[in-house]
Motif scaffolding. Structure first.
Motif, PDB file in Angstrom:
ATOM      1  N   ILE A  37      -1.052  -2.497 -12.074  1.00  0.00           N
ATOM      2  CA  ILE A  37      -0.536  -2.885 -10.751  1.00  0.00           C
ATOM      3  C   ILE A  37      -1.503  -2.539  -9.632  1.00  0.00           C
ATOM      4  CG2 ILE A  37       1.246  -2.307  -9.043  1.00  0.00           C
ATOM      5  CD1 ILE A  37       3.259  -2.394 -11.341  1.00  0.00           C
ATOM      6  N   PHE A  38      -2.072  -1.327  -9.660  1.00  0.00           N
ATOM      7  CA  PHE A  38      -2.981  -0.956  -8.574  1.00  0.00           C
ATOM      8  C   PHE A  38      -4.274  -1.768  -8.626  1.00  0.00           C
ATOM      9  CE2 PHE A  38      -0.507   3.125  -8.695  1.00  0.00           C
ATOM     10  CZ  PHE A  38       0.070   2.959  -7.446  1.00  0.00           C
ATOM     11  N   LEU A  39      -4.732  -2.121  -9.826  1.00  0.00           N
ATOM     12  CA  LEU A  39      -5.899  -2.993  -9.935  1.00  0.00           C
ATOM     13  C   LEU A  39      -5.584  -4.373  -9.358  1.00  0.00           C
ATOM     14  CD1 LEU A  39      -8.737  -3.696 -10.914  1.00  0.00           C
ATOM     15  CD2 LEU A  39      -7.760  -4.208 -13.162  1.00  0.00           C
ATOM     16  N   LEU A  40      -4.387  -4.864  -9.630  1.00  0.00           N
ATOM     17  CA  LEU A  40      -3.978  -6.170  -9.105  1.00  0.00           C
ATOM     18  C   LEU A  40      -3.951  -6.159  -7.583  1.00  0.00           C
ATOM     19  CD1 LEU A  40      -2.989  -9.028  -9.699  1.00  0.00           C
ATOM     20  CD2 LEU A  40      -0.671  -8.115  -9.934  1.00  0.00           C
ATOM     21  N   ALA A  41      -3.401  -5.082  -7.014  1.00  0.00           N
ATOM     22  CA  ALA A  41      -3.379  -4.963  -5.552  1.00  0.00           C
ATOM     23  C   ALA A  41      -4.797  -4.886  -4.995  1.00  0.00           C
ATOM     24  CB  ALA A  41      -2.573  -3.727  -5.139  1.00  0.00           C
ATOM     25  N   TRP A  42      -5.663  -4.129  -5.684  1.00  0.00           N
ATOM     26  CA  TRP A  42      -7.043  -3.987  -5.216  1.00  0.00           C
ATOM     27  C   TRP A  42      -7.778  -5.320  -5.264  1.00  0.00           C
ATOM     28  CZ3 TRP A  42     -11.967  -4.554  -7.263  1.00  0.00           C
ATOM     29  CH2 TRP A  42     -13.003  -3.961  -6.534  1.00  0.00           C
ATOM     30  N   LEU A  43      -7.552  -6.102  -6.316  1.00  0.00           N
ATOM     31  CA  LEU A  43      -8.178  -7.420  -6.414  1.00  0.00           C
ATOM     32  C   LEU A  43      -7.712  -8.334  -5.283  1.00  0.00           C
ATOM     33  CD1 LEU A  43      -8.031  -8.021 -10.264  1.00  0.00           C
ATOM     34  CD2 LEU A  43     -10.083  -7.683  -8.877  1.00  0.00           C
ATOM     35  N   SER A  85       2.643  -4.347  -0.979  1.00  0.00           N
ATOM     36  CA  SER A  85       2.091  -4.733  -2.281  1.00  0.00           C
ATOM     37  C   SER A  85       2.564  -3.799  -3.388  1.00  0.00           C
ATOM     38  CB  SER A  85       0.558  -4.740  -2.226  1.00  0.00           C
ATOM     39  OG  SER A  85       0.096  -5.764  -1.379  1.00  0.00           O
ATOM     40  N   VAL A  86       2.546  -2.487  -3.115  1.00  0.00           N
ATOM     41  CA  VAL A  86       2.951  -1.521  -4.125  1.00  0.00           C
ATOM     42  C   VAL A  86       4.425  -1.704  -4.490  1.00  0.00           C
ATOM     43  CG1 VAL A  86       3.294   0.936  -4.590  1.00  0.00           C
ATOM     44  CG2 VAL A  86       1.184   0.164  -3.495  1.00  0.00           C
ATOM     45  N   CYS A  87       5.297  -1.778  -3.472  1.00  0.00           N
ATOM     46  CA  CYS A  87       6.734  -1.939  -3.732  1.00  0.00           C
ATOM     47  C   CYS A  87       7.027  -3.280  -4.404  1.00  0.00           C
ATOM     48  CB  CYS A  87       7.521  -1.834  -2.424  1.00  0.00           C
ATOM     49  SG  CYS A  87       7.570  -0.187  -1.716  1.00  0.00           S
ATOM     50  N   MET A  88       6.374  -4.330  -3.932  1.00  0.00           N
ATOM     51  CA  MET A  88       6.646  -5.651  -4.476  1.00  0.00           C
ATOM     52  C   MET A  88       6.189  -5.761  -5.926  1.00  0.00           C
ATOM     53  SD  MET A  88       5.589  -8.897  -5.316  1.00  0.00           S
ATOM     54  CE  MET A  88       3.921  -9.016  -4.678  1.00  0.00           C
ATOM     55  N   LEU A  89       4.986  -5.278  -6.239  1.00  0.00           N
ATOM     56  CA  LEU A  89       4.462  -5.406  -7.592  1.00  0.00           C
ATOM     57  C   LEU A  89       5.245  -4.551  -8.587  1.00  0.00           C
ATOM     58  CD1 LEU A  89       0.629  -5.451  -6.809  1.00  0.00           C
ATOM     59  CD2 LEU A  89       2.047  -7.381  -7.544  1.00  0.00           C
ATOM     60  N   PHE A  90       5.563  -3.309  -8.204  1.00  0.00           N
ATOM     61  CA  PHE A  90       6.372  -2.471  -9.093  1.00  0.00           C
ATOM     62  C   PHE A  90       7.787  -3.033  -9.218  1.00  0.00           C
ATOM     63  CE2 PHE A  90       3.141   0.867  -8.511  1.00  0.00           C
ATOM     64  CZ  PHE A  90       3.067   1.356  -9.811  1.00  0.00           C
ATOM     65  N   GLY A  91       8.318  -3.603  -8.142  1.00  0.00           N
ATOM     66  CA  GLY A  91       9.648  -4.185  -8.193  1.00  0.00           C
ATOM     67  C   GLY A  91       9.711  -5.421  -9.070  1.00  0.00           C
ATOM     68  N   VAL A  92       8.728  -6.307  -8.919  1.00  0.00           N
ATOM     69  CA  VAL A  92       8.683  -7.527  -9.727  1.00  0.00           C
ATOM     70  C   VAL A  92       8.543  -7.189 -11.210  1.00  0.00           C
ATOM     71  CG1 VAL A  92       7.206  -9.500 -10.284  1.00  0.00           C
ATOM     72  CG2 VAL A  92       7.877  -9.087  -7.929  1.00  0.00           C
ATOM     73  N   ALA A  93       7.818  -6.111 -11.516  1.00  0.00           N
ATOM     74  CA  ALA A  93       7.638  -5.709 -12.914  1.00  0.00           C
ATOM     75  C   ALA A  93       8.945  -5.241 -13.550  1.00  0.00           C
ATOM     76  CB  ALA A  93       6.594  -4.597 -12.997  1.00  0.00           C
ATOM     77  N   ARG A  94       9.934  -4.866 -12.732  1.00  0.00           N
ATOM     78  CA  ARG A  94      11.178  -4.296 -13.257  1.00  0.00           C
ATOM     79  C   ARG A  94      12.391  -5.208 -13.112  1.00  0.00           C
ATOM     80  NH1 ARG A  94       7.811  -0.363 -12.100  1.00  0.00           N
ATOM     81  NH2 ARG A  94       8.005   1.687 -13.086  1.00  0.00           N
ATOM     82  N   LEU A 162      13.162  -1.470  -4.995  1.00  0.00           N
ATOM     83  CA  LEU A 162      11.747  -1.528  -4.616  1.00  0.00           C
ATOM     84  C   LEU A 162      11.449  -2.801  -3.822  1.00  0.00           C
ATOM     85  CD1 LEU A 162      10.109  -0.212  -7.901  1.00  0.00           C
ATOM     86  CD2 LEU A 162       9.919   0.855  -5.646  1.00  0.00           C
ATOM     87  N   LEU A 163      12.051  -3.909  -4.236  1.00  0.00           N
ATOM     88  CA  LEU A 163      11.851  -5.159  -3.510  1.00  0.00           C
ATOM     89  C   LEU A 163      12.469  -5.100  -2.123  1.00  0.00           C
ATOM     90  CD1 LEU A 163      12.453  -7.664  -6.429  1.00  0.00           C
ATOM     91  CD2 LEU A 163      10.308  -7.294  -5.220  1.00  0.00           C
ATOM     92  N   LEU A 164      13.597  -4.416  -1.976  1.00  0.00           N
ATOM     93  CA  LEU A 164      14.174  -4.213  -0.646  1.00  0.00           C
ATOM     94  C   LEU A 164      13.219  -3.402   0.233  1.00  0.00           C
ATOM     95  CD1 LEU A 164      17.951  -3.511  -1.348  1.00  0.00           C
ATOM     96  CD2 LEU A 164      16.987  -5.436  -0.082  1.00  0.00           C
ATOM     97  N   GLY A 165      12.559  -2.417  -0.387  1.00  0.00           N
ATOM     98  CA  GLY A 165      11.542  -1.673   0.347  1.00  0.00           C
ATOM     99  C   GLY A 165      10.398  -2.570   0.783  1.00  0.00           C
ATOM    100  N   ALA A 166       9.984  -3.488  -0.102  1.00  0.00           N
ATOM    101  CA  ALA A 166       8.924  -4.436   0.241  1.00  0.00           C
ATOM    102  C   ALA A 166       9.348  -5.343   1.388  1.00  0.00           C
ATOM    103  CB  ALA A 166       8.555  -5.273  -0.986  1.00  0.00           C
ATOM    104  N   VAL A 167      10.612  -5.776   1.373  1.00  0.00           N
ATOM    105  CA  VAL A 167      11.138  -6.615   2.450  1.00  0.00           C
ATOM    106  C   VAL A 167      11.075  -5.875   3.789  1.00  0.00           C
ATOM    107  CG1 VAL A 167      13.255  -7.642   3.380  1.00  0.00           C
ATOM    108  CG2 VAL A 167      12.604  -8.061   1.008  1.00  0.00           C
ATOM    109  N   SER A 168      11.485  -4.610   3.776  1.00  0.00           N
ATOM    110  CA  SER A 168      11.451  -3.815   5.011  1.00  0.00           C
ATOM    111  C   SER A 168      10.018  -3.644   5.512  1.00  0.00           C
ATOM    112  CB  SER A 168      12.090  -2.445   4.763  1.00  0.00           C
ATOM    113  OG  SER A 168      13.434  -2.582   4.339  1.00  0.00           O
ATOM    114  N   CYS A 169       9.088  -3.388   4.591  1.00  0.00           N
ATOM    115  CA  CYS A 169       7.681  -3.233   4.971  1.00  0.00           C
ATOM    116  C   CYS A 169       7.123  -4.512   5.583  1.00  0.00           C
ATOM    117  CB  CYS A 169       6.854  -2.832   3.756  1.00  0.00           C
ATOM    118  SG  CYS A 169       7.167  -1.153   3.165  1.00  0.00           S
ATOM    119  N   GLU A 170       7.461  -5.647   4.978  1.00  0.00           N
ATOM    120  CA  GLU A 170       6.961  -6.921   5.492  1.00  0.00           C
ATOM    121  C   GLU A 170       7.560  -7.227   6.864  1.00  0.00           C
ATOM    122  OE1 GLU A 170       4.632 -10.538   4.981  1.00  0.00           O
ATOM    123  OE2 GLU A 170       4.604  -8.456   4.261  1.00  0.00           O
TER     124      GLU A 170
END
Length: 204
Positions: A37-43, A85-94, A162-170
């Motif tokens: 996940i962190f590599l994906l965000a970095w890319l 990115s962190v919240c969204m990627l970890f959330g989508v994975a779950r 986690l996705l709710l956290g991503a929504v708040s961040c966005e």
């Protein structure tokens, strides 16, 4: 009676932006299966840094960034790029891509709520109805039965949170961007906050 023109171009740009967010979520569901996940965000940030390199430099006639603007740029990147990115990627994975799409569709509703408190913008009745629909959709997705059993339910709930956290961040990203666009061009804002995102995620 004063008739204000409808900003169709602005609506089109915003709709296109949300469509890109939706495609990002859908593609991420596939990519998290094969990349850390962190590599994906970095890319993501690295590719964007190359693509937007020409936007970093200040345009002729544009005022230098003030200390306040620099602080807003950092906060916008921290919430809207890094944490999103962190919240969204970890959330989508779950959770499922469908659940992710429904929850991420609540971004405009959360933006409206934050704009009311931070920018003092009025929430019209139809916007309030849209917010209620978004909340209802999230509730149905989050607390509905999953076919995978109790363990899958727990994992899906964590992913949805986690996705709710991503929504708040966005949403914070959008509101901060509204405060910045009066002083800095949108392209330069995008390039600078992406560089901050790249810097923040590189150690991970």
């Amino acid at each position: 009676m004063v008739v204000h023109p409808v900003p169709w171009l602005s609506y089109l740009c915003l709709a296109s932006g949300m469509a890109l967010v939706g495609s990002y979520v859908g593609l991420s569901k596939i990519l998290v299966l094969v990349l850390p996940i962190f590599l994906l965000a970095w890319l993501r940030f690295g590719i964007a840094a190359v693509a937007m390199a020409g936007w970093v430099k200040r345009r002729p006639g544009e005022a230098p960034l003030s200390r306040h603007d620099r602080w807003l740029l950092f906060l916008e990147s921290f919430f809207g790029n890094f944490l999103f990115s962190v919240c969204m990627l970890f959330g989508v994975a779950r959770t499922s891509a469908l659940a992710a799409g429904v929850i991420m569709a609540a971004i405009p509703a959360v933006v409206a709520i934050l704009s009311r408190f931070i920018l003092n913008e009025r929430i019209a009745p139809r916007v309030a109805i849209g917010i209620a629909c978004a909340v209802g959709g999230i509730a149905l997705v989050s607390f509905g039965k999953h076919a995978g059993g109790a363990g899958a339910d727990a994992g899906g709930l964590v992913g949805n949170l986690l996705l709710l956290g991503a929504v708040s961040c966005e949403a914070i990203y959008v509101v901060l961007g509204k405060k910045l666009t009066g002083q800095v061009s949108p392209k330069r804002i995008s390039a600078l906050i992406n560089l901050w995102g790249l810097l923040l995620v590189t150690p991970l």
